[in-house]
Design a protein around this motif. Structure first.
Motif, PDB file in Angstrom:
ATOM      1  N   PRO A   5       0.804  -1.226   0.000  1.00 38.61           N
ATOM      2  CA  PRO A   5       0.000   0.000   0.000  1.00 38.61           C
ATOM      3  C   PRO A   5       0.840   1.280   0.000  1.00 38.61           C
ATOM      4  O   PRO A   5       0.435   2.290  -0.563  1.00 38.61           O
ATOM      5  CB  PRO A   5      -0.828  -0.089   1.271  1.00 38.61           C
ATOM      6  N   VAL A   6       2.005   1.235   0.593  1.00 45.62           N
ATOM      7  CA  VAL A   6       2.840   2.431   0.640  1.00 45.62           C
ATOM      8  C   VAL A   6       3.335   2.783  -0.762  1.00 45.62           C
ATOM      9  O   VAL A   6       3.264   3.943  -1.189  1.00 45.62           O
ATOM     10  CB  VAL A   6       4.020   2.229   1.618  1.00 45.62           C
ATOM     11  N   ARG A   7       3.825   1.799  -1.488  1.00 42.62           N
ATOM     12  CA  ARG A   7       4.293   2.048  -2.869  1.00 42.62           C
ATOM     13  C   ARG A   7       3.136   2.496  -3.762  1.00 42.62           C
ATOM     14  O   ARG A   7       3.287   3.387  -4.586  1.00 42.62           O
ATOM     15  CB  ARG A   7       4.926   0.778  -3.448  1.00 42.62           C
ATOM     16  N   TRP A   8       1.974   1.858  -3.593  1.00 45.96           N
ATOM     17  CA  TRP A   8       0.824   2.204  -4.403  1.00 45.96           C
ATOM     18  C   TRP A   8       0.385   3.643  -4.126  1.00 45.96           C
ATOM     19  O   TRP A   8       0.094   4.400  -5.043  1.00 45.96           O
ATOM     20  CB  TRP A   8      -0.324   1.235  -4.112  1.00 45.96           C
ATOM     21  N   ASN A   9       0.360   4.051  -2.863  1.00 50.15           N
ATOM     22  CA  ASN A   9      -0.020   5.419  -2.507  1.00 50.15           C
ATOM     23  C   ASN A   9       0.972   6.439  -3.067  1.00 50.15           C
ATOM     24  O   ASN A   9       0.574   7.504  -3.522  1.00 50.15           O
ATOM     25  CB  ASN A   9      -0.125   5.574  -0.991  1.00 50.15           C
ATOM     26  N   LYS A  10       2.258   6.118  -3.024  1.00 53.88           N
ATOM     27  CA  LYS A  10       3.260   7.034  -3.577  1.00 53.88           C
ATOM     28  C   LYS A  10       3.071   7.206  -5.079  1.00 53.88           C
ATOM     29  O   LYS A  10       3.129   8.318  -5.600  1.00 53.88           O
ATOM     30  CB  LYS A  10       4.672   6.530  -3.284  1.00 53.88           C
ATOM     31  N   ARG A  11       2.827   6.100  -5.772  1.00 56.00           N
ATOM     32  CA  ARG A  11       2.630   6.186  -7.217  1.00 56.00           C
ATOM     33  C   ARG A  11       1.354   6.954  -7.567  1.00 56.00           C
ATOM     34  O   ARG A  11       1.337   7.761  -8.491  1.00 56.00           O
ATOM     35  CB  ARG A  11       2.573   4.786  -7.823  1.00 56.00           C
ATOM     36  N   ALA A  12       0.274   6.714  -6.840  1.00 52.37           N
ATOM     37  CA  ALA A  12      -0.984   7.423  -7.088  1.00 52.37           C
ATOM     38  C   ALA A  12      -0.825   8.917  -6.796  1.00 52.37           C
ATOM     39  O   ALA A  12      -1.327   9.768  -7.549  1.00 52.37           O
ATOM     40  CB  ALA A  12      -2.106   6.829  -6.235  1.00 52.37           C
ATOM     41  N   SER A  13      -0.108   9.249  -5.745  1.00 49.79           N
ATOM     42  CA  SER A  13       0.129  10.655  -5.409  1.00 49.79           C
ATOM     43  C   SER A  13       0.968  11.345  -6.479  1.00 49.79           C
ATOM     44  O   SER A  13       0.703  12.488  -6.853  1.00 49.79           O
ATOM     45  CB  SER A  13       0.827  10.781  -4.058  1.00 49.79           C
ATOM     46  N   LEU A  14       1.976  10.654  -6.981  1.00 49.11           N
ATOM     47  CA  LEU A  14       2.818  11.207  -8.033  1.00 49.11           C
ATOM     48  C   LEU A  14       2.010  11.445  -9.308  1.00 49.11           C
ATOM     49  O   LEU A  14       2.114  12.504  -9.932  1.00 49.11           O
ATOM     50  CB  LEU A  14       3.993  10.271  -8.318  1.00 49.11           C
ATOM     51  N   TYR A  16      -1.244  11.940  -9.542  1.00 48.30           N
ATOM     52  CA  TYR A  16      -2.158  13.037  -9.258  1.00 48.30           C
ATOM     53  C   TYR A  16      -1.426  14.375  -9.338  1.00 48.30           C
ATOM     54  O   TYR A  16      -1.931  15.330  -9.942  1.00 48.30           O
ATOM     55  CB  TYR A  16      -2.772  12.838  -7.869  1.00 48.30           C
ATOM     56  N   ALA A  17      -0.240  14.460  -8.751  1.00 45.87           N
ATOM     57  CA  ALA A  17       0.528  15.707  -8.766  1.00 45.87           C
ATOM     58  C   ALA A  17       0.914  16.094 -10.189  1.00 45.87           C
ATOM     59  O   ALA A  17       0.822  17.271 -10.575  1.00 45.87           O
ATOM     60  CB  ALA A  17       1.771  15.569  -7.897  1.00 45.87           C
ATOM     61  N   VAL A  18       1.337  15.130 -10.997  1.00 48.67           N
ATOM     62  CA  VAL A  18       1.690  15.427 -12.391  1.00 48.67           C
ATOM     63  C   VAL A  18       0.471  15.951 -13.142  1.00 48.67           C
ATOM     64  O   VAL A  18       0.553  16.919 -13.901  1.00 48.67           O
ATOM     65  CB  VAL A  18       2.283  14.170 -13.073  1.00 48.67           C
ATOM     66  N   GLY A  19      -0.687  15.358 -12.926  1.00 54.39           N
ATOM     67  CA  GLY A  19      -1.906  15.800 -13.587  1.00 54.39           C
ATOM     68  C   GLY A  19      -2.301  17.205 -13.189  1.00 54.39           C
ATOM     69  O   GLY A  19      -2.666  18.034 -14.031  1.00 54.39           O
ATOM     70  N   VAL A  20      -2.227  17.507 -11.902  1.00 57.92           N
ATOM     71  CA  VAL A  20      -2.603  18.844 -11.417  1.00 57.92           C
ATOM     72  C   VAL A  20      -1.650  19.902 -11.950  1.00 57.92           C
ATOM     73  O   VAL A  20      -2.074  20.954 -12.439  1.00 57.92           O
ATOM     74  CB  VAL A  20      -2.651  18.860  -9.878  1.00 57.92           C
ATOM     75  N   TRP A  21      -0.354  19.645 -11.893  1.00 56.37           N
ATOM     76  CA  TRP A  21       0.607  20.632 -12.385  1.00 56.37           C
ATOM     77  C   TRP A  21       0.533  20.792 -13.895  1.00 56.37           C
ATOM     78  O   TRP A  21       0.747  21.887 -14.434  1.00 56.37           O
ATOM     79  CB  TRP A  21       2.021  20.286 -11.938  1.00 56.37           C
TER      80      TRP A  21
END
Length: 100
Positions: A5-14, A16-21
């Protein structure tokens, strides 16, 4: 195969951040490259239409003109008439079509 779950959350956050920026970057690019374009509004000539089968609706944001065909019967009325004719019967037991 276990999910981390930690790796999955990091990838999902990354992601999301790329999409927003990317969205912010596109907005800034569009805003600063198109700010000198003049907004030209063409005058719309309206012709008066006083036919009985024309209805005009105006709101703050839209102007809508509805033109009905001559002798047009709405679908809801057609269905209602279909059910009325099949369900109607006289007190004598004869249907509406048999009385004619």
């Amino acid at each position: 195969m276990s999910l981390d779950p930690v790796r999955w959350n990091k990838r999902a956050s990354l992601l999301y951040a790329v999409g927003v920026w990317t969205m912010f970057g596109c907005y800034g690019y569009y805003r600063y490259t198109h700010k000198d374009d003049p907004q030209v509004e063409m005058p719309i000539e309206e012709e008066e239409d006083n036919r009985p089968n024309v209805e005009k609706y105006e709101t703050i944001h839209t102007k809508t003109t509805v033109v009905y065909k001559e002798n047009f019967v709405p679908y809801s009325t057609r269905l209602l008439n279909l059910f009325r004719s099949s369900n109607e019967s006289s007190p004598d037991g004869q249907s509406h079509e048999e009385q004619k």
